[in-house]
Every structure is written in structure tokens, then in C-alpha cells.
Design a protein around this motif. Sequence first.
Motif, PDB file in Angstrom:
ATOM      1  N   ASP A 165       5.088   2.205  -6.176  1.00  0.00           N
ATOM      2  CA  ASP A 165       4.140   2.978  -5.381  1.00  0.00           C
ATOM      3  C   ASP A 165       4.184   4.430  -5.853  1.00  0.00           C
ATOM      4  OD1 ASP A 165       2.402   3.927  -3.481  1.00  0.00           O
ATOM      5  OD2 ASP A 165       3.703   3.547  -1.752  1.00  0.00           O
ATOM      6  N   GLN A 199       0.744   0.698  -7.139  1.00  0.00           N
ATOM      7  CA  GLN A 199       0.166   1.184  -5.892  1.00  0.00           C
ATOM      8  C   GLN A 199      -0.065   2.695  -5.996  1.00  0.00           C
ATOM      9  OE1 GLN A 199       2.015  -0.467  -2.156  1.00  0.00           O
ATOM     10  NE2 GLN A 199       3.534  -1.257  -3.600  1.00  0.00           N
ATOM     11  N   ASN A 201      -0.159   5.773  -3.297  1.00  0.00           N
ATOM     12  CA  ASN A 201       0.022   6.241  -1.917  1.00  0.00           C
ATOM     13  C   ASN A 201      -0.094   5.107  -0.903  1.00  0.00           C
ATOM     14  OD1 ASN A 201       0.438   8.910  -2.729  1.00  0.00           O
ATOM     15  ND2 ASN A 201      -1.747   9.379  -2.674  1.00  0.00           N
ATOM     16  N   SER A 203      -1.200   1.739  -1.307  1.00  0.00           N
ATOM     17  CA  SER A 203      -2.012   0.534  -1.502  1.00  0.00           C
ATOM     18  C   SER A 203      -2.268   0.324  -2.988  1.00  0.00           C
ATOM     19  CB  SER A 203      -3.338   0.630  -0.746  1.00  0.00           C
ATOM     20  OG  SER A 203      -4.163   1.655  -1.258  1.00  0.00           O
ATOM     21  N   TYR A 204      -2.344  -0.947  -3.372  1.00  0.00           N
ATOM     22  CA  TYR A 204      -2.570  -1.264  -4.785  1.00  0.00           C
ATOM     23  C   TYR A 204      -3.897  -0.669  -5.240  1.00  0.00           C
ATOM     24  CZ  TYR A 204       1.504  -4.214  -5.099  1.00  0.00           C
ATOM     25  OH  TYR A 204       2.811  -4.640  -5.127  1.00  0.00           O
ATOM     26  N   THR A 205      -3.918  -0.176  -6.474  1.00  0.00           N
ATOM     27  CA  THR A 205      -5.084   0.578  -6.927  1.00  0.00           C
ATOM     28  C   THR A 205      -6.368  -0.234  -6.841  1.00  0.00           C
ATOM     29  OG1 THR A 205      -4.629  -0.010  -9.238  1.00  0.00           O
ATOM     30  CG2 THR A 205      -3.757   2.093  -8.430  1.00  0.00           C
ATOM     31  N   GLU A 207      -7.171  -2.268  -4.707  1.00  0.00           N
ATOM     32  CA  GLU A 207      -7.538  -2.449  -3.297  1.00  0.00           C
ATOM     33  C   GLU A 207      -7.739  -1.101  -2.599  1.00  0.00           C
ATOM     34  OE1 GLU A 207      -4.276  -4.565  -1.608  1.00  0.00           O
ATOM     35  OE2 GLU A 207      -4.331  -6.168  -3.091  1.00  0.00           O
ATOM     36  N   ASN A 208      -7.566  -0.021  -3.336  1.00  0.00           N
ATOM     37  CA  ASN A 208      -7.540   1.314  -2.751  1.00  0.00           C
ATOM     38  C   ASN A 208      -8.965   1.826  -2.532  1.00  0.00           C
ATOM     39  OD1 ASN A 208      -7.299   4.287  -2.593  1.00  0.00           O
ATOM     40  ND2 ASN A 208      -5.131   3.891  -3.013  1.00  0.00           N
ATOM     41  N   HIS A 210     -10.131   4.544  -1.174  1.00  0.00           N
ATOM     42  CA  HIS A 210     -10.337   5.942  -1.537  1.00  0.00           C
ATOM     43  C   HIS A 210     -10.589   6.066  -3.043  1.00  0.00           C
ATOM     44  CE1 HIS A 210     -10.080  10.243  -1.635  1.00  0.00           C
ATOM     45  NE2 HIS A 210      -8.921  10.258  -2.284  1.00  0.00           N
ATOM     46  N   ALA A 242     -12.858  -3.530  -2.060  1.00  0.00           N
ATOM     47  CA  ALA A 242     -12.796  -2.263  -2.788  1.00  0.00           C
ATOM     48  C   ALA A 242     -13.744  -2.230  -3.980  1.00  0.00           C
ATOM     49  CB  ALA A 242     -11.365  -2.000  -3.239  1.00  0.00           C
TER      50      ALA A 242
END
Length: 806
Positions: A165, A199, A201, A203-205, A207-208, A210, A242
Motif C-alpha cells: 500500500d 494499492q 492510499n 485501495s488497489y489502483t 479499483e481506486n 479517485h 472504477a
Amino acid sequence: MKYAHLIGKMTLEEKASLMSGKDFWTTQNIDRLGIPGIFLADGPHGIRKQAAAADHLGLNASLPATCYPAAATIANSWNVELAEKLGECLGQEAAAQQVNVLLGPGINMKRNPLCGRNFEYFSEDPYLAGKLAAGYIRGIQANGISACVKHFAVNNQEERRMSIDTIVDERTLREIYLTAFEIAIKEGETKAVMSSYNQLNGSYTNENIHLMQEILRGEWGYKGVVVTDWGGSNDRVAGMLAGNELEMPGTAGETNEEIIRAIRSGMLSESVLDECTDRLLDLIYSTGSAVGQTKAFSVIEHHEIARSAAEESIVLLKNEEDILPLRKETRLAVIGDFAEKPRFQGAGSSIVNPTLTDNVLGCLEQSGIAGIGYEPGFERYGKGDAWKRRKAVSLAAKAEVVLLFLGLDEVTEAEGLDRQSMRLPENQTDLLNAVHEVNSNIVVILSCGSAIEMPWIHKVKGLVHGYLAGQAGGEAIVRILTGEVNPSGKLAETYPLSYADTPSYHSFPGKEVSVEYREGIYIGYRYYDTTDKEVLFPFGYGLSYTTFAYSNLQVSKSHVAFELTNSGGVPGLEIVQLYVGCRSDKIFRAKKELKAFTKIYLYAGETRTVSLAFDDKTFRYFNVKTNRWEIEEAEYSIYLGASSADIQLEGLLFVEGTRTPLPYDKEKLPAYYSGLVNHIPLDEFEHLLGTKAPVPDWDRMQPLGYNDTLAQCQYARGAAARFTYRLMVFMHWLLVKAGKRSTANLMMMSVYHMPFRGLARMTGGRINMAMLDGVLMMVNGDFFKGVRCVVREQRRKQKRQKSREQ
């Protein structure tokens, strides 16, 4: 939607089937509707389309292709046009091999010199990396196929890369780790982006929301496909939400069923699947025509282009007493294993099967240099060999000049593993010290893909860094040594005096749960320049056989102009670098940042007026209070130089700002305002983050789950799991002792640091998630219950397979 008419004819099951691979490298086809599958292949610096059974680790040979210099090498050229030309060659070869999507370029930042995959990335600077990547993408896609820029994002270590992470503040994320992607995606117009394993911050990228929705698709307007790194899918439905279209490799339909169940339960709207299907169909059809016709390419022509690219990228770092270029009559001793068996590319998924290869020994002989002999001098993989060293020293004593070829071997720099130190192997430095005792006229030629420490540099008069120069690198190096080509490469990364000097020294790599980017925006030269830290070689540094003079600077609101003169005696190329620094202290900033560059060819005595324009990134910073890019109203220093430390001209410019609230409380961030970020206390880092940092260590009391790694079996409740861990450690030790370091590395990468979910995601459906539940039962102490679960689920899987076949 572009393909609404076709999507309307598809069943839910057919749409879901397109969302993951058919096998390791190919997407699913739908014959009923005439939808073909497409082929994706590795290839940041050459095509790696495997001829035999597919794997992601470089075990099986691939079809012959031109091995161009690695990205770390080409970055030293600072030549966007060259990057685009190489991209065109890569795209042409990909189309000829029926490859629709070429998985590259890689543009992650060189946060730390020890990242094992640094050879595959361009730079520590996002502006330079982004511009070069955009050139590659334009060139690749000019052939009708797709590039796939990777690894999105903040994938800056290889150890535990599939589960670590990354904890980074928003401003650092935007300014340092996303800017290169922003440039590459907007200016290169890539058709595909690969999400990273890690990840971000929490969450997996892939699935992120933001990262993938708000920034990539929202702010940047990206309309293309996002594909997971191989085995990088965690929660398939979260990835779909995402906007992650394609999961690779295939999972024999298991994750497709997860999508279907989510839609039928109302967890996922079918319109989301339709949008993903539409983007994937666009990739399929837009690249289909390019690979529909086999196009031959000239092996010789592409080899020559690879050589020319290497020549522009090789860096002359030291030339004491003008020991270079070599004179024809020089009595030359050639020493070092790399002269005979060149190290010209990295290791792992980027290994290319070259069409041709040059070595220095053969090329030197053809050049007419009066060599008196060759000795390997050392054992390539670090083992001591006193006999080889003695023979090399004896040869060196008879020579006028010694060419000493040193570097890092193929198992030291490799995907999946980070380096353990910045030093050359001890047997090589022992050889250098011994040669220096009998001959002080030493020219070292380095072959490695990343920065190293050089405590021995005072013992050499010449230093040429070839990096990983590709299949034609041998001839390119000889042409530099002999003066047939004037060196023009400049470093795209800083070389510190020692590893302890690096800003991320205390926070690399993350060993367990997370890695904290406590140094913030201060990576590479941003840190060294701001703190006046002495370095071995600064960012942008490189020598030439000629000299250049800068004069008559003019600064306007839109650009800078000045005169550049070749003040030496031979033609040459100069890389001009524009840096900008804000003179206000209201917001912490690096002393200066690269904002433009160009490469100029000048004949001896020639003068040319050079102009560099400002763009939308020249004065901006990311304001965490307004959550957008702003410009601080202030005076800015305008620097023009031959490197970040060699500023030739300096001017001032007042810039009107956006006059927004200041984002920081200066008193709470003293280290960041000083730039002294080598050892940031946790409370100050958390103030920068705006939240508490997660506990970076594993909770050893919790049962192991899908995203825990096999390395964590050392804490498992199950005795069998703990025994398996000890067996892995013993086997790794045994392989290293037996000289099988490559196999030992492979075990660490593909077994030791693999999350348990990787057993399902990387086995093409041989192990499914239900069977994995049984494995975890065994790991967590319910051994026999777990065995029964695995056996039961295996039988169910076989029955389902038979039913589908019938």
C-alpha cells in the motif's frame, strides 16, 4: 456509445466474457458476432511475443525482434524525436508479429535507485519522462496498433509489489507521480493504460475511484481501455466500477461469473458493463486492421536505428587528460567479462530475443585500434577468481590504456526484486584496484540500468556509461570511444555519492503492509539541489568532445530565447535544459524544476538562437485546499543550463497568480519547508497527508487472507504452512549457494511475494477462488477441512467444465 448496435446484439454472458483474457496474452473472441480476439505482448524496448507456451516471467523464448536500448538508456538522449522514431520501429515490428497492443512504455518515477525495475523507466523527473513517453506512444500508434502506458500508478518498488500500500500525499501524487502519465496520455493519446499491482492510499489502483475515475477519466478525459497488470485484479466488480475494462490473464470464466452475478443482484449496473465493452471493442477494431496484413521490416535497418539510438544515449561522465577519444596507435588492453558477453537489456518480462548482437571485442577489432589482448578479469555473477584477476592485471601492465568493462549482471537488476545495494560486485572493484596499481590510464565502461555508487572513481581517467544499450550497443560504444561519434547523452537521474544520501533512504522499500513516501515532492535533483547536497553526478550531466557557450538570455511572458555556440573544435549535440524556481517561501517548493528541454546540433564555431516556450505546467503547483492546479503569484527564477547544477544563464520573471488560499501551515511542516526530508517524523508526515498513516506492519494475530503473501506463512497457524515457508527460505539459500541466482530470484518474485489470490489470478483457472478458500483453511490451521474443500471444489470445477463441453 460507438458500438451500441453491436452491444445490443450481445448477451450478458458475451459482454462479460470480453472483460478478461481468453488465455495469457489473447483476449476473448465472439465468433457468432465476428468479434476477434486481440494479442497483447510485452515490449518496452522490443517485441516479446513468445513462440512457445506463454508465461509472464521470460522463461520461454520469444520470436526474434530488434532489442532497442532500454528506457533508462533512451532517457539519456533527451530526444523526443528519437523516442518517436523508436516507437515507429516498435509499432512496425509489433504489427508484423500480429501484436495489437504493445505493453509499454513504462514511466514510473525513479523514486529510489534500488528499485529493481528502474532500467525499464525513464527518469526521476516527470516532465522528461512524460515527454519521452508521449513520443514513444505517437510512434507506436502511427502503425495502427496500441501502446499501453504503465504502471498506473506509484509502482516504485518491486518487493511485495502485488500487495504493498503506497501512502502518498495528494500534492506529491499529482506533481511527481501522475504528471508523466498526464503528459503521456494527453499528448501521446495512448489507446491503453495498464494499472499497477499496488494499492494507493488504501485501495488497489485498478479499483481506486479517485485515480481511475476522477483523475484519469474525469480530469484528463481519457476514453481508452484500462488493462490490469498480469494477475493484478483483486475485486473484479470493484475494478469494473472504477472503469477497468480488461483483466489479464484469463481466469477460465470465474471473474466473468462475478460480473454477471453483480449485475443480476443490482450491485453493478449493466450500463457500466456496456461502457466498458464499448471501449474494449474500439481497441479491438481500431488495431485490427494494422495486424490484418503482415508487414515485413528490415532487420539490418532496425539494427542500425538501434545503434544510432544508443550512440545518442551513451553518457561520457569523466574524461581526465582527454584520454578519450582513443588514438589509433594506442596499445589497448580490454578487460572485463561484459566486453565479450555484453549486458544490453534488463531481465524479466521485458527480455527480447535479439535479431543480431554486437560485442565490443569484435567491433574494436574492426575499428583498427591496436589492441594487445583481452581478459575477462572476473566471474560475471560475483564469485571471486584470483587466477582471472592475475591474468588481467598482467595484461594491463603491458598496455598504454586499459578499457575496463564493469557493470551489474542480469540477476541483480530484474523485475520482481529490488537491488540490495548501490555497489558494484566486490570482485569487480577488487579487479579495478589491482589494475590501478600497474596502470593508471583506465577507462571504465559501465553496463547497468540504474545508478551505482563509485567510491573508486578517482582511480579512473575516463568513464563511459553505456547503460543497457540494446543489441547494437557494442558498436555504438566503440564509435564513442574512438571519436567517430561525439557523445551527447546526459543523465536522466542523479548519482548520489552514497545510498545513504538519497531522500527515501529511510522509507524504501515497504517491507510489510505499506510504504510511506515521507520525502514528498523532494525526489532526485529536487532534493539534492534544494538542500545543496553534494552528489557524484547531477541530473542532466554529461560531457562532450566539444564545448558549448550560452549567451544573450531574453525572458518574456511566453518563452525564453538565448544564443548557443559550439565553442569547441568538432561538431556536437547539446542538450539545453530550462529550469524554473519560485522565489516565494509561502509554499514549499523545490529550488528548481525542469520545465523544458531541447537537443541542438551545431557545427564547430556555429551559433544558433534557441527558443523554449512556457506551457501549462511551467508555473503550476497542486493546491490541496482548492483541489486543483494553481499558480502562485510571485517572482520566478528562470535557469538555462547544461545540467541541474551547471546553470549558464539566469533571469527573473514576475507571474500573476490565481490568488487562492495557501494550502499549508508553515509552522507544522518545518522539514518540508527546508527540504531536509531525509528523515521526516511521523507526525509531520501525517500532517502533510491530512490523515493518520496506516500501521505499516502485519497484524500477526489475524488469519491470513487473499491479499496476504506466501512470505507471511512464517506467522501462519497451520504447521504445514510454516513448514512450507521454511522450505522456501531453504530452497532460496540452496539455489544461491549453487550459483542458480536466476532461479532463486524467480522463486522470490513468483512465489515468495505472491499474494494468495495470485494462485487464482495467474493460473488460468486451474485454481479458482473456492479452491483457494481451502488452501487458506490449511494455512490458518484447519488442514484436513481445507484439503476436503480443495478436493470438493476441484471435482465441482471438473463437472462444470464437462457440462460446458457437452
